[in-house]
Design a protein around this motif. Sequence first.
Motif, PDB file in Angstrom:
ATOM      1  N   ARG A 205      38.170  54.245 -10.534  1.00 36.46           N
ATOM      2  CA  ARG A 205      38.771  54.051  -8.746  1.00 36.46           C
ATOM      3  C   ARG A 205      37.124  54.994  -8.077  1.00 36.46           C
ATOM      4  NH1 ARG A 205      43.814  55.860  -7.305  1.00 36.46           N
ATOM      5  NH2 ARG A 205      44.568  53.806  -8.565  1.00 36.46           N
ATOM      6  N   LEU A 206      36.378  56.308  -8.164  1.00 37.37           N
ATOM      7  CA  LEU A 206      35.970  56.454  -8.215  1.00 37.37           C
ATOM      8  C   LEU A 206      34.694  56.006  -8.060  1.00 37.37           C
ATOM      9  CD1 LEU A 206      35.075  60.100  -9.979  1.00 37.37           C
ATOM     10  CD2 LEU A 206      35.915  59.990  -7.260  1.00 37.37           C
ATOM     11  N   ARG A 209      36.484  52.042  -6.016  1.00 37.61           N
ATOM     12  CA  ARG A 209      36.749  52.171  -4.953  1.00 37.61           C
ATOM     13  C   ARG A 209      36.158  53.171  -3.425  1.00 37.61           C
ATOM     14  NH1 ARG A 209      43.637  53.324  -5.141  1.00 37.61           N
ATOM     15  NH2 ARG A 209      43.507  51.403  -5.760  1.00 37.61           N
ATOM     16  N   TYR A 210      35.456  54.508  -3.907  1.00 36.32           N
ATOM     17  CA  TYR A 210      35.165  55.350  -3.671  1.00 36.32           C
ATOM     18  C   TYR A 210      33.740  55.558  -3.902  1.00 36.32           C
ATOM     19  CZ  TYR A 210      39.613  56.325  -3.637  1.00 36.32           C
ATOM     20  OH  TYR A 210      40.845  55.870  -2.829  1.00 36.32           O
ATOM     21  N   TRP A 212      31.134  56.410  -5.601  1.00 39.58           N
ATOM     22  CA  TRP A 212      30.181  57.216  -6.516  1.00 39.58           C
ATOM     23  C   TRP A 212      29.620  56.111  -7.298  1.00 39.58           C
ATOM     24  CZ3 TRP A 212      31.384  62.307  -8.593  1.00 39.58           C
ATOM     25  CH2 TRP A 212      32.301  63.489  -7.557  1.00 39.58           C
ATOM     26  N   ALA A 236      39.345  62.250  -3.621  1.00 45.31           N
ATOM     27  CA  ALA A 236      39.087  60.964  -3.116  1.00 45.31           C
ATOM     28  C   ALA A 236      40.404  60.464  -2.499  1.00 45.31           C
ATOM     29  CB  ALA A 236      37.842  60.105  -3.849  1.00 45.31           C
ATOM     30  N   GLU A 237      41.094  60.321  -3.270  1.00 40.93           N
ATOM     31  CA  GLU A 237      42.841  59.862  -2.586  1.00 40.93           C
ATOM     32  C   GLU A 237      42.709  60.307  -1.627  1.00 40.93           C
ATOM     33  OE1 GLU A 237      44.005  58.328  -7.636  1.00 40.93           O
ATOM     34  OE2 GLU A 237      44.334  61.373  -6.832  1.00 40.93           O
ATOM     35  N   ASP A 239      41.548  62.189   0.572  1.00 36.53           N
ATOM     36  CA  ASP A 239      40.770  61.845   1.886  1.00 36.53           C
ATOM     37  C   ASP A 239      40.730  60.463   2.403  1.00 36.53           C
ATOM     38  OD1 ASP A 239      40.828  64.438   2.209  1.00 36.53           O
ATOM     39  OD2 ASP A 239      38.572  64.269   0.981  1.00 36.53           O
ATOM     40  N   ASP A 240      41.381  59.228   1.548  1.00 32.08           N
ATOM     41  CA  ASP A 240      41.438  57.421   1.500  1.00 32.08           C
ATOM     42  C   ASP A 240      41.836  57.393   3.093  1.00 32.08           C
ATOM     43  OD1 ASP A 240      41.043  54.978   1.507  1.00 32.08           O
ATOM     44  OD2 ASP A 240      41.798  55.153  -0.578  1.00 32.08           O
ATOM     45  N   TRP A 246      44.073  49.098  -0.727  1.00 37.98           N
ATOM     46  CA  TRP A 246      43.934  48.723  -2.618  1.00 37.98           C
ATOM     47  C   TRP A 246      45.368  47.962  -2.959  1.00 37.98           C
ATOM     48  CZ3 TRP A 246      39.369  49.165  -2.581  1.00 37.98           C
ATOM     49  CH2 TRP A 246      37.697  50.498  -1.821  1.00 37.98           C
TER      50      TRP A 246
END
Length: 272
Positions: A205-206, A209-210, A212, A236-237, A239-240, A246
């Motif tokens: 998911r990095l 979703r985020y 990377w 990251a989770e 700070d989402d 999702w």
Amino acid sequence: MHITYTAATTAAPGSSNEDHFAVGDGWALVLDGAGRYPGESGGCVHPVTWVVARLSSHLSSHLTEQPGQPLTAIVRSAIEATAADHGPTCDLSDPLSPGATGAIVRFCDDRIDWLVVGDCAVVIDRGPDGYTTVIDDRVDRLPNAPIVEGQVRTYSPAYVATVRNQPAGFWVLSTIPAAADQALVGTLPRQTVDQVLLCSDGISRLTERYGWSWQDVFALHGTAGPESIIRAVREAERDDPDPRRWRGKRHDDATLVVARMMLATATAGDEA
């Protein structure tokens, strides 16, 4: 050339860890438990962690004892052996019976082989040739899949029962041995590979979703180790700003194994 492994696994905050990893002489695997849906037993009396542990045990034994077998044959045998472990208390015909998604890599003298089923991933660092990424995303490409808005956004269990381990649906390692034949498989010359990452979707998911890149992931691992990747996921989770955009949980179990190809160094008595 020999292989060194680093690995880490952590449960999602507030839950038990349904991920699992194992490494051996020339192989590594990651499993991500395919859990129960709310209100559904899956016809099984065992916890998901039991199913994942049994599957890992059988896979590990077959990978060690049958190094010449195709990975699909090894996975088929492990599914059959796990099914036999259940006994008569479990209804193995239930399409929602607990299982796992998985990624396996095997290192042979001249090549590496891989197998991926479900939303685990294998990412191969090929140095100047870039990255080969293997992610089975069929579960994300189901046409017109109904999503239930509950504590998490997920597919309707009644719908999943019609497409799980079915043609034109998606596949997991559960009670259907034929799932092994639906896996994504491949091979690369071993000398072209620098390192290989196997992970559950709690890690991928990095990138999904985020924002990377896999280069970012390998670079952080190289400087700070596997635990740093999990810390990056949790940050990251947290700070989402909108985690419900999702499908799936805000936090998930996170597991990774990194195998590095190392040149053997000469020892005293070796020929130059």
